[in-house]
Design a protein around this motif. Structure first.
Motif, PDB file in Angstrom:
ATOM      1  N   LEU A  97       0.827  -1.208   0.000  1.00  0.00           N
ATOM      2  CA  LEU A  97       0.000   0.000   0.000  1.00  0.00           C
ATOM      3  C   LEU A  97       0.863   1.260   0.000  1.00  0.00           C
ATOM      4  O   LEU A  97       0.566   2.230  -0.712  1.00  0.00           O
ATOM      5  CB  LEU A  97      -0.940   0.014   1.205  1.00  0.00           C
ATOM      6  CG  LEU A  97      -2.106  -0.972   1.166  1.00  0.00           C
ATOM      7  CD1 LEU A  97      -2.824  -0.992   2.517  1.00  0.00           C
ATOM      8  CD2 LEU A  97      -3.080  -0.593   0.064  1.00  0.00           C
ATOM      9  N   GLN A  98       1.932   1.256   0.771  1.00  0.00           N
ATOM     10  CA  GLN A  98       2.825   2.411   0.820  1.00  0.00           C
ATOM     11  C   GLN A  98       3.537   2.612  -0.513  1.00  0.00           C
ATOM     12  O   GLN A  98       3.709   3.747  -0.962  1.00  0.00           O
ATOM     13  CB  GLN A  98       3.840   2.255   1.953  1.00  0.00           C
ATOM     14  CG  GLN A  98       3.216   2.431   3.319  1.00  0.00           C
ATOM     15  CD  GLN A  98       4.181   2.136   4.461  1.00  0.00           C
ATOM     16  OE1 GLN A  98       5.136   1.384   4.288  1.00  0.00           O
ATOM     17  NE2 GLN A  98       3.918   2.725   5.617  1.00  0.00           N
ATOM     18  N   GLN A  99       3.942   1.524  -1.164  1.00  0.00           N
ATOM     19  CA  GLN A  99       4.579   1.626  -2.472  1.00  0.00           C
ATOM     20  C   GLN A  99       3.612   2.201  -3.503  1.00  0.00           C
ATOM     21  O   GLN A  99       3.976   3.068  -4.295  1.00  0.00           O
ATOM     22  CB  GLN A  99       5.059   0.251  -2.945  1.00  0.00           C
ATOM     23  CG  GLN A  99       6.372  -0.183  -2.363  1.00  0.00           C
ATOM     24  CD  GLN A  99       6.784  -1.555  -2.890  1.00  0.00           C
ATOM     25  OE1 GLN A  99       5.941  -2.415  -3.139  1.00  0.00           O
ATOM     26  NE2 GLN A  99       8.087  -1.749  -3.035  1.00  0.00           N
ATOM     27  N   ALA A 100       2.381   1.699  -3.494  1.00  0.00           N
ATOM     28  CA  ALA A 100       1.377   2.186  -4.440  1.00  0.00           C
ATOM     29  C   ALA A 100       1.102   3.667  -4.220  1.00  0.00           C
ATOM     30  O   ALA A 100       0.973   4.442  -5.186  1.00  0.00           O
ATOM     31  CB  ALA A 100       0.084   1.376  -4.306  1.00  0.00           C
ATOM     32  N   LEU A 101       1.037   4.092  -2.978  1.00  0.00           N
ATOM     33  CA  LEU A 101       0.806   5.497  -2.669  1.00  0.00           C
ATOM     34  C   LEU A 101       1.972   6.353  -3.147  1.00  0.00           C
ATOM     35  O   LEU A 101       1.770   7.418  -3.740  1.00  0.00           O
ATOM     36  CB  LEU A 101       0.596   5.674  -1.160  1.00  0.00           C
ATOM     37  CG  LEU A 101       0.290   7.087  -0.684  1.00  0.00           C
ATOM     38  CD1 LEU A 101      -0.995   7.610  -1.327  1.00  0.00           C
ATOM     39  CD2 LEU A 101       0.150   7.118   0.825  1.00  0.00           C
ATOM     40  N   ALA A 102       3.202   5.891  -2.925  1.00  0.00           N
ATOM     41  CA  ALA A 102       4.392   6.628  -3.368  1.00  0.00           C
ATOM     42  C   ALA A 102       4.408   6.750  -4.887  1.00  0.00           C
ATOM     43  O   ALA A 102       4.709   7.823  -5.435  1.00  0.00           O
ATOM     44  CB  ALA A 102       5.657   5.948  -2.871  1.00  0.00           C
ATOM     45  N   GLU A 103       4.077   5.667  -5.589  1.00  0.00           N
ATOM     46  CA  GLU A 103       4.037   5.701  -7.060  1.00  0.00           C
ATOM     47  C   GLU A 103       2.965   6.666  -7.552  1.00  0.00           C
ATOM     48  O   GLU A 103       3.179   7.410  -8.497  1.00  0.00           O
ATOM     49  CB  GLU A 103       3.798   4.293  -7.604  1.00  0.00           C
ATOM     50  CG  GLU A 103       4.981   3.366  -7.441  1.00  0.00           C
ATOM     51  CD  GLU A 103       4.656   1.911  -7.779  1.00  0.00           C
ATOM     52  OE1 GLU A 103       3.537   1.629  -8.264  1.00  0.00           O
ATOM     53  OE2 GLU A 103       5.530   1.055  -7.529  1.00  0.00           O
ATOM     54  N   GLN A 104       1.828   6.653  -6.884  1.00  0.00           N
ATOM     55  CA  GLN A 104       0.736   7.551  -7.268  1.00  0.00           C
ATOM     56  C   GLN A 104       1.149   9.008  -7.062  1.00  0.00           C
ATOM     57  O   GLN A 104       0.870   9.862  -7.900  1.00  0.00           O
ATOM     58  CB  GLN A 104      -0.528   7.243  -6.462  1.00  0.00           C
ATOM     59  CG  GLN A 104      -1.725   8.058  -6.872  1.00  0.00           C
ATOM     60  CD  GLN A 104      -2.956   7.721  -6.032  1.00  0.00           C
ATOM     61  OE1 GLN A 104      -2.842   7.144  -4.988  1.00  0.00           O
ATOM     62  NE2 GLN A 104      -4.109   8.082  -6.549  1.00  0.00           N
ATOM     63  N   GLN A 105       1.836   9.297  -5.974  1.00  0.00           N
ATOM     64  CA  GLN A 105       2.305  10.658  -5.724  1.00  0.00           C
ATOM     65  C   GLN A 105       3.328  11.089  -6.753  1.00  0.00           C
ATOM     66  O   GLN A 105       3.316  12.238  -7.203  1.00  0.00           O
ATOM     67  CB  GLN A 105       2.886  10.764  -4.309  1.00  0.00           C
ATOM     68  CG  GLN A 105       1.825  10.729  -3.222  1.00  0.00           C
ATOM     69  CD  GLN A 105       2.423  10.722  -1.814  1.00  0.00           C
ATOM     70  OE1 GLN A 105       3.598  10.412  -1.635  1.00  0.00           O
ATOM     71  NE2 GLN A 105       1.601  11.059  -0.838  1.00  0.00           N
TER      72      GLN A 105
END
Length: 123
Positions: A107-115
């Motif tokens: 989830l943290q990786q996906a959020l970082a990629e989205q940002q």
């Protein structure tokens, strides 16, 4: 003074409630007959106040609240005498932590990629 006594009581109850997250400690208590003592069972009921947000925020091991809830049931208290029961709970907690850690990392990786994508599209 009252403040010192209240602080000490808070610290002792906080420490004890968090110990309930340890299935081996629960097995220890069960084997020594604590869960058959009506006063001790009433004490466990009293400790349910730790589920309130103003107290729960101090817990380092929130799974203790789940165990505290389960300890309200006589059947669960009786099963804890069996070391295999404690071992099973311990194994399930480890599996939960492993799954939770991996899921949280994804989830943290996906959020970082989205940002990163949002920052790139703004430029």
């Amino acid at each position: 003074s009252d403040d010192t006594g209240n602080r000490l009581r808070f610290q002792l109850e906080l420490e004890f409630v968090q110990c309930l997250a340890n299935p081996n400690y629960l097995n220890f208590l069960a084997q020594r007959g604590y869960f058959k003592d009506k006063a001790f069972v009433n004490y466990l009921k009293y400790l349910l106040y730790w589920k309130e947000p103003e107290y729960a925020k101090y817990l380092k091991y929130p799974q203790c609240l789940h165990m505290l809830e389960l300890l309200q049931y006589e059947h669960f208290r009786k099963e804890l005498v069996n070391a295999q029961c404690a071992k099973f709970i311990d194994e399930q907690q480890i599996l939960h932590w492993q799954h939770y850690s991996r899921k949280r990392m994804r989830l943290q990786q996906a959020l970082a990629e989205q940002q990163q994508q949002n920052n790139a599209s703004v430029k």
